[in-house]
Design an enzyme around this catalytic site. Structure first.
Site, PDB file in Angstrom:
ATOM      1  N   HIS A 139      11.617  41.980  33.254  1.00  0.00           N
ATOM      2  CA  HIS A 139      10.489  41.068  33.637  1.00  0.00           C
ATOM      3  C   HIS A 139      10.386  40.306  32.225  1.00  0.00           C
ATOM      4  O   HIS A 139      10.689  40.540  31.209  1.00  0.00           O
ATOM      5  CB  HIS A 139       9.562  42.287  33.751  1.00  0.00           C
ATOM      6  N   ASP A 216      11.578  49.674  29.800  1.00  0.00           N
ATOM      7  CA  ASP A 216      10.377  49.360  30.370  1.00  0.00           C
ATOM      8  C   ASP A 216      10.369  50.199  31.584  1.00  0.00           C
ATOM      9  O   ASP A 216      11.009  49.858  32.687  1.00  0.00           O
ATOM     10  CB  ASP A 216      10.710  47.840  30.717  1.00  0.00           C
ATOM     11  N   GLN A 219       7.906  50.245  36.465  1.00  0.00           N
ATOM     12  CA  GLN A 219       7.779  50.471  37.875  1.00  0.00           C
ATOM     13  C   GLN A 219       8.614  51.869  38.014  1.00  0.00           C
ATOM     14  O   GLN A 219       7.912  52.622  39.002  1.00  0.00           O
ATOM     15  CB  GLN A 219       8.785  49.483  38.317  1.00  0.00           C
ATOM     16  N   LYS A 242      -0.637  49.980  37.329  1.00  0.00           N
ATOM     17  CA  LYS A 242       0.446  50.123  38.336  1.00  0.00           C
ATOM     18  C   LYS A 242       0.717  51.612  38.805  1.00  0.00           C
ATOM     19  O   LYS A 242       1.105  51.939  39.760  1.00  0.00           O
ATOM     20  CB  LYS A 242       1.904  49.626  37.833  1.00  0.00           C
ATOM     21  N   CYS A 380       7.919  36.848  37.677  1.00  0.00           N
ATOM     22  CA  CYS A 380       7.853  37.041  36.385  1.00  0.00           C
ATOM     23  C   CYS A 380       9.228  37.356  36.042  1.00  0.00           C
ATOM     24  O   CYS A 380       9.699  38.069  35.177  1.00  0.00           O
ATOM     25  CB  CYS A 380       7.096  38.064  35.593  1.00  0.00           C
TER      26      CYS A 380
END
Ligand SMILES: Cc1ncc(COP(=O)(O)O)c(C=O)c1O
Lengths: 423, 156
Positions: A139, A216, A219, A242, A380
């Site tokens: 991202h 990261d 998600q 999220k 993104c």
């Protein structure tokens, strides 16, 4: 994240109707017009931001109505209660990630700020000739902070490719590692492809060279259990909104022994030991990295979100989403001219696709009229779009509240798109 | 529901979207500018051949975009041909009003080719779809930038 593979014929026992009843927004319709009822909302954009269960909404409301005050700075009862509530969430987040210590949990504004914090603070020890390894499926939040560091300190960025299915090229990764590499920053789950990366192996390989690793998890934490101790992640970031929590709050896990060596990212109140114009001393982590009044109410909301998700069971949620993904993949793949982007084995509930001759933007507008909320565009992740030779994609992302019936609506609306544009 | 979509995607738009006119790079173009919409990744390059009298002798474009942005680019290349810089500018501003403002808010941008505006009316459906306004105006911004001698336009 464990990979869970139920078969299509036996959907897991998971009472999605009861789950849906927990989300007030899911009862609304969209596009009601004079004389015409609206369409039920089919929210397939959880990857961009998740809807909120009543438990989260109520927790934030109750906290503001009953216990609200600023934290870490009052002797009065409410300040103490608020401080306890806030700090309890830190403990809860540590447990949620199976982090070995709550001192490594830093609250930020979002995943983006968590990564910027590491880039700006850890990055101060880097200079020309040093390398940072990213992947092509990051991202922008995990690209641009490193590019700023490139501009400011002259570090180099190396990029790990993915194959045609969207699987990370581990051999290429291995070849990139070496004495020049000072940090690896990779996604745990791609927001476009749904690819889940082998984080444990990635960390192990980096650690062989003494290189710290940032993942990261924006998600990944949503789609299954995460264990930073088992992964041996040096840094792990995610964003509350999220995970069915509020906006305005992010998390950075950092190994305390590393955080302790890092200079402050921003200055202000609450992060100092003592301030004098002769020289100021800073608190230990995590406080060193939390200047000013933090998002207190939002932290309460994240605590409630974690309770909610754990109440349903993270493995059960993952199984439910996997069922939806399998079902949706079958349904969409049957549509002529539709191509799914991202077909890695064991992927999470994210389904990007393109249709021959029809631009994703037009897909998004048409399905929206059917009540279907998709994300269309570059997500993104412009470098990834180039890698797959597409300008943009349409993306359905599944949450714990989605149903097979909604997947049917998605498939019907995509079929309607094709008819509408006559392709 | 389909009514609103038909309003947005009129037949003319679908036609121009599928078979864009002037999708080429004229070798004698003396101005060009890129237009990008970072939200959807659409990218166009608009080419203009401007003669010594400030008249647009040719206008064409390359790139990829959605049905709306492609149709708008295609129709634009047709209507600005033969216009002076000022006329093209007035057309752009008037078209911009058409896409973004209610009729009573439209401003006077000087004399415009009424027949061209008639044609462009089919794009006015974007007003009901605010996120699509940028699609309709992307190529126009690039055209204006090209005439102004800039190499890049954003659809802001
Ligand atoms: C993989 C990934 N990383 C980072 C982010 C950034 O999250 P935020 O905007 O909350 O900082 C997102 C969300 O858009 C994401 O999907």
């Amino acid at each position: 994240m464990d990979q869970i593979t139920p078969t299509l014929d036996t959907p897991p026992a998971y009472d999605v109707d009861r789950v849906r009843a927990d989300f007030p927004i899911l009862t609304r319709t969209v596009h009601a017009r004079k004389g015409k009822p609206g369409k039920p909302l089919v929210y397939l954009d959880t990857g961009a931001s998740a809807q909120k269960p009543r438990a989260v909404i109520d927790a934030m409301k109750t906290f503001m109505e009953e216990d609200y005050a600023n934290i870490h700075r009052g002797v009065h009862v409410l300040s103490q209660r608020a401080t306890d509530a806030f700090e309890n969430v830190r403990t809860k987040v540590a447990r949620f990630l199976n982090a070995p210590s709550r001192e490594g949990i830093v609250f930020t504004r979002n995943a983006t700020e968590s990564i910027n914090l590491v880039a700006a603070s850890y990055g101060q020890r880097l200079g020309p000739g040093d390398e940072i390894v990213l992947s092509v499926m990051e991202h922008h939040a995990n690209i641009v902070p490193w590019q700023l560091l490139q501009m400011q300190r002259g570090v180099d960025i190396k990029v790990v490719p993915v194959d045609a299915d969207g699987v990370l090229d581990l051999d290429a990764y291995r070849r990139l590692l070496g004495p020049k590499v000072k940090l690896v920053a990779l996604t745990h789950c791609s927001n476009v492809l749904g690819t889940v990366t082998p984080v444990k192996e990635i960390a192990r390989l980096a650690h062989e060279h003494g290189i710290p690793v940032l993942f990261d998890g924006s998600q990944a934490v949503v789609h299954g259990p995460v264990d930073v101790a088992d992964i041996d992640a040096d840094f792990y970031v995610f964003t509350a909104h999220k995970l069915y929590g509020p906006t305005g709050l992010g998390v950075l896990w950092g190994k305390p022994e590393i955080l302790k060596t890092m200079p402050p990212y921003q200055g202000g109140g609450d992060m100092i030991q003592s301030v004098s114009f002769k020289g100021t001393t800073f608190k230990e982590p995590p406080m060193r990295f939390e200047p000013g009044t933090p998002p207190i109410v939002e932290a309460i909301g994240l605590g409630a979100a974690i309770d909610y998700v754990e109440g349903l069971g993270r493995a059960a949620i993952a199984a439910h989403e996997h069922d939806l993904l399998t079902y949706a993949t079958q349904k969409l793949a049957a549509i002529e001219g539709l191509r799914i982007i991202g077909t890695a084995p064991g992927k999470a509930g994210i389904l990007s696709f393109v249709i021959d001759g029809i631009h994703p933007h037009d897909i998004g507008t048409v399905v929206d009229q059917y009540g279907v909320a998709l994300r269309v565009g570059q997500h993104c992740a412009e470098p990834l779009m180039e890698h797959f030779g597409v300008g943009s994609t349409a993306r359905a992302s599944f949450g714990l509240y989605n149903t097979r019936a909604e997947v049917d609506v998605l498939a019907e609306s995509v079929q309607a798109v094709k008819e509408f544009f006559g392709s | 529901m389909m009514d609103e979509l038909r309003e947005l995607y009129q037949e003319v738009i679908l036609d121009h979207g599928k078979n864009p006119r002037n999708l080429r790079h004229p070798p004698d173009a003396n101005r060009e500018a890129r237009g990008e919409n970072p939200m959807c990744g659409d990218k166009f390059t608009v080419y203009v051949k401007l003669n010594g009298d400030g008249v647009i002798e040719d206008c064409a474009f390359e790139g990829r975009g959605c049905a709306i942005s492609t149709a708008s680019a295609s129709m634009m290349t047709e209507v600005v041909k033969g216009k002076t810089e000022q006329e093209a500018h007035a057309l752009f501003e008037t078209f911009h009003d058409l896409c973004t403002k209610d009729e009573h808010e439209h401003c006077d941008h000087g004399p415009v080719d009424e027949e061209a505006m008639e044609k462009l009316m089919v794009l006015s459906g974007v007003r009901q779809f605010p996120v699509r306004v940028k699609c309709a105006t992307l190529a126009w911004h690039a055209m204006q930038a090209a005439i102004d001698g800039q190499d890049k336009a954003s659809s802001e």
